[in-house]
Scaffold this motif. Structure first.
Motif, PDB file in Angstrom:
ATOM      1  N   ALA A   4      -1.532   2.499   0.546  1.00 38.93           N
ATOM      2  CA  ALA A   4      -1.949   1.139   0.894  1.00 38.93           C
ATOM      3  C   ALA A   4      -1.211   0.649   2.134  1.00 38.93           C
ATOM      4  CB  ALA A   4      -1.683   0.195  -0.278  1.00 38.93           C
ATOM      5  N   VAL A   5      -1.848  -0.268   2.865  1.00 30.83           N
ATOM      6  CA  VAL A   5      -1.211  -0.842   4.057  1.00 30.83           C
ATOM      7  C   VAL A   5      -0.804  -2.294   3.831  1.00 30.83           C
ATOM      8  CG1 VAL A   5      -2.377   0.705   5.656  1.00 30.83           C
ATOM      9  CG2 VAL A   5      -3.483  -1.450   5.017  1.00 30.83           C
ATOM     10  N   ARG A   6      -1.292  -2.904   2.755  1.00 29.92           N
ATOM     11  CA  ARG A   6      -0.873  -4.265   2.404  1.00 29.92           C
ATOM     12  C   ARG A   6      -0.886  -4.420   0.897  1.00 29.92           C
ATOM     13  NH1 ARG A   6       0.660  -8.738   4.284  1.00 29.92           N
ATOM     14  NH2 ARG A   6       0.401  -8.011   6.405  1.00 29.92           N
ATOM     15  N   ALA A  63     -12.481   5.211   1.897  1.00 29.26           N
ATOM     16  CA  ALA A  63     -12.206   6.537   1.354  1.00 29.26           C
ATOM     17  C   ALA A  63     -10.802   6.608   0.769  1.00 29.26           C
ATOM     18  CB  ALA A  63     -12.375   7.599   2.441  1.00 29.26           C
ATOM     19  N   ALA A  64      -9.830   6.018   1.462  1.00 29.20           N
ATOM     20  CA  ALA A  64      -8.449   6.018   0.984  1.00 29.20           C
ATOM     21  C   ALA A  64      -8.324   5.200  -0.305  1.00 29.20           C
ATOM     22  CB  ALA A  64      -7.516   5.456   2.056  1.00 29.20           C
ATOM     23  N   ALA A  65      -9.067   4.085  -0.378  1.00 30.98           N
ATOM     24  CA  ALA A  65      -9.033   3.261  -1.584  1.00 30.98           C
ATOM     25  C   ALA A  65      -9.636   4.023  -2.763  1.00 30.98           C
ATOM     26  CB  ALA A  65      -9.802   1.965  -1.354  1.00 30.98           C
ATOM     27  N   GLU A  66     -10.684   4.781  -2.503  1.00 28.63           N
ATOM     28  CA  GLU A  66     -11.321   5.555  -3.576  1.00 28.63           C
ATOM     29  C   GLU A  66     -10.387   6.639  -4.104  1.00 28.63           C
ATOM     30  OE1 GLU A  66     -15.471   7.957  -4.580  1.00 28.63           O
ATOM     31  OE2 GLU A  66     -15.039   7.318  -2.526  1.00 28.63           O
ATOM     32  N   GLN A 121      -3.362  -7.115  -5.249  1.00 27.73           N
ATOM     33  CA  GLN A 121      -4.422  -6.523  -4.435  1.00 27.73           C
ATOM     34  C   GLN A 121      -3.780  -5.609  -3.401  1.00 27.73           C
ATOM     35  OE1 GLN A 121      -7.139  -8.542  -1.346  1.00 27.73           O
ATOM     36  NE2 GLN A 121      -8.460  -8.367  -3.140  1.00 27.73           N
ATOM     37  N   PHE A 122      -4.292  -4.390  -3.325  1.00 25.13           N
ATOM     38  CA  PHE A 122      -3.818  -3.396  -2.366  1.00 25.13           C
ATOM     39  C   PHE A 122      -4.944  -3.133  -1.369  1.00 25.13           C
ATOM     40  CE2 PHE A 122      -1.407  -2.699  -6.219  1.00 25.13           C
ATOM     41  CZ  PHE A 122      -0.112  -2.490  -5.756  1.00 25.13           C
ATOM     42  N   THR A 123      -4.623  -3.221  -0.089  1.00 28.37           N
ATOM     43  CA  THR A 123      -5.591  -2.930   0.965  1.00 28.37           C
ATOM     44  C   THR A 123      -5.233  -1.582   1.587  1.00 28.37           C
ATOM     45  OG1 THR A 123      -5.805  -5.298   1.450  1.00 28.37           O
ATOM     46  CG2 THR A 123      -6.627  -3.759   3.114  1.00 28.37           C
ATOM     47  N   PHE A 124      -6.243  -0.744   1.796  1.00 29.63           N
ATOM     48  CA  PHE A 124      -6.055   0.603   2.328  1.00 29.63           C
ATOM     49  C   PHE A 124      -6.674   0.709   3.725  1.00 29.63           C
ATOM     50  CE2 PHE A 124      -5.575   0.812  -2.174  1.00 29.63           C
ATOM     51  CZ  PHE A 124      -4.624   1.802  -2.399  1.00 29.63           C
ATOM     52  N   PRO A 125      -6.363   1.777   4.448  1.00 29.29           N
ATOM     53  CA  PRO A 125      -6.900   1.936   5.802  1.00 29.29           C
ATOM     54  C   PRO A 125      -8.428   1.950   5.842  1.00 29.29           C
ATOM     55  CG  PRO A 125      -5.072   3.431   5.460  1.00 29.29           C
ATOM     56  CD  PRO A 125      -5.401   2.850   4.113  1.00 29.29           C
ATOM     57  N   LEU A 171       2.709  -2.454   4.059  1.00 27.85           N
ATOM     58  CA  LEU A 171       3.267  -1.189   3.592  1.00 27.85           C
ATOM     59  C   LEU A 171       3.030  -0.109   4.638  1.00 27.85           C
ATOM     60  CD1 LEU A 171       1.903  -1.208  -0.093  1.00 27.85           C
ATOM     61  CD2 LEU A 171       4.107  -2.056   0.733  1.00 27.85           C
ATOM     62  N   SER A 172       3.837   0.944   4.546  1.00 26.39           N
ATOM     63  CA  SER A 172       3.645   2.046   5.483  1.00 26.39           C
ATOM     64  C   SER A 172       4.009   3.362   4.811  1.00 26.39           C
ATOM     65  CB  SER A 172       4.501   1.835   6.736  1.00 26.39           C
ATOM     66  OG  SER A 172       5.861   1.671   6.380  1.00 26.39           O
TER      67      SER A 172
END
Length: 271
Positions: free
Chosen positions: A133-135, A160-163, A153-157, A117-118
């Motif tokens: 999210a990036v994935r 902090a971004a996930a929180e 499942q979402f992966t973030f940079p 994702l972008s």
């Protein structure tokens, strides 16, 4: 929170993707949509350019894996395979470890999908969205009663971004009952939505929504949607499933939701 129309899948639109209850979410400016299960009706979707094959945002189905030609070896996805915990939370083996699975007989509905994702916004249900999210990885399921479920499942940079994304999800779900009843009023459906927080942990929350669906990401039917979210480091792991009155099955006991959150957290723990 919408009793979190939780089932599902999500959907992504050009700017916003949606991931509904058993169906995945939908994306709004950014992703295309992987799929699956939408609780009442669809899976999350995306609408934006990604490194995966383009999918029809309206179909919310997961993306199919790239075919492998005979005699060639497929190159592993660096982001998803660099550590086992990146995909374990959305593989069928992980679902088997959830206490809620017993008796529902869920079977995979399509292949595991993985997409970069972008900046897209993914819509999880009528109430909640995720951004940043990036994935995005998804696995959809159907129960013996043909009710949808989905692991995502979402992966973030970074953590902090996930929180931030998790806190927004919690805030959106806090207003889900009001949001759901406004939708029902607009669609002239009974204003009967009741959204409850059924369990909480240090970095996880479970919700349920009992209501008469009024379109959007949910079917026009009396139903219960269930949503679970766990934040770990730079990831958010979600699980959603629906219970439709027109597809009767043994009712889910929300007293087990704390155990479901614990099992989801275990799936995301590095070996």
């Amino acid at each position: 929170m919408a009793a979190v129309a939780t089932g599902g899948c999500g959907r992504a639109d050009s700017d916003t993707a949606t991931a509904a209850s058993p169906a995945p979410a939908e994306v709004s400016k950014a992703p295309t949509s992987p799929q699956h299960p939408t609780p009442s009706k669809g899976a999350p979707s995306l609408s934006a350019e990604s490194d995966a094959p383009k999918a029809d945002a309206s179909s919310a189905a997961p993306l199919s894996p790239t075919p492998v030609r005979k005699g060639t070896q497929r190159t592993p996805d660096r982001d998803s395979d660099r550590s086992k915990d990146r995909t374990e939370a959305v593989r069928p083996e992980g679902l088997a470890k959830l206490p809620v699975r017993q008796g529902l007989g869920w079977k995979p509905d399509g292949p595991l999908s993985s997409q970069r994702l972008s900046g897209q916004t993914i819509t999880l249900n009528e109430c909640a969205k995720l951004t940043g999210a990036v994935r995005w990885q998804q696995q959809g399921y159907l129960s013996k009663a043909r009710n949808a479920a989905g692991q995502q499942q979402f992966t973030f940079p970074d953590a902090a971004a996930a929180e931030v994304a998790y806190e927004r999800l919690v805030a959106d779900m806090k207003d889900c009952q009001t949001t759901s009843r406004k939708l029902q009023a607009r669609e002239k459906a009974p204003r009967d939505a009741v959204v409850l927080t059924t369990a909480t942990t240090k970095d996880g929350t479970a919700w349920s929504r009992r209501w008469t669906g009024a379109g959007g990401m949910s079917a026009h039917d009396v139903q219960s949607n269930h949503l679970y979210a766990i934040r770990q480091a730079d990831r958010l792991t979600l699980f959603q499933f629906d219970e439709l009155s027109e597809r009767p099955a043994p009712p889910h006991d929300t007293d087990t939701d704390a155990a479901v959150l614990g099992a989801l957290a275990g799936l995301g723990t590095p070996a």
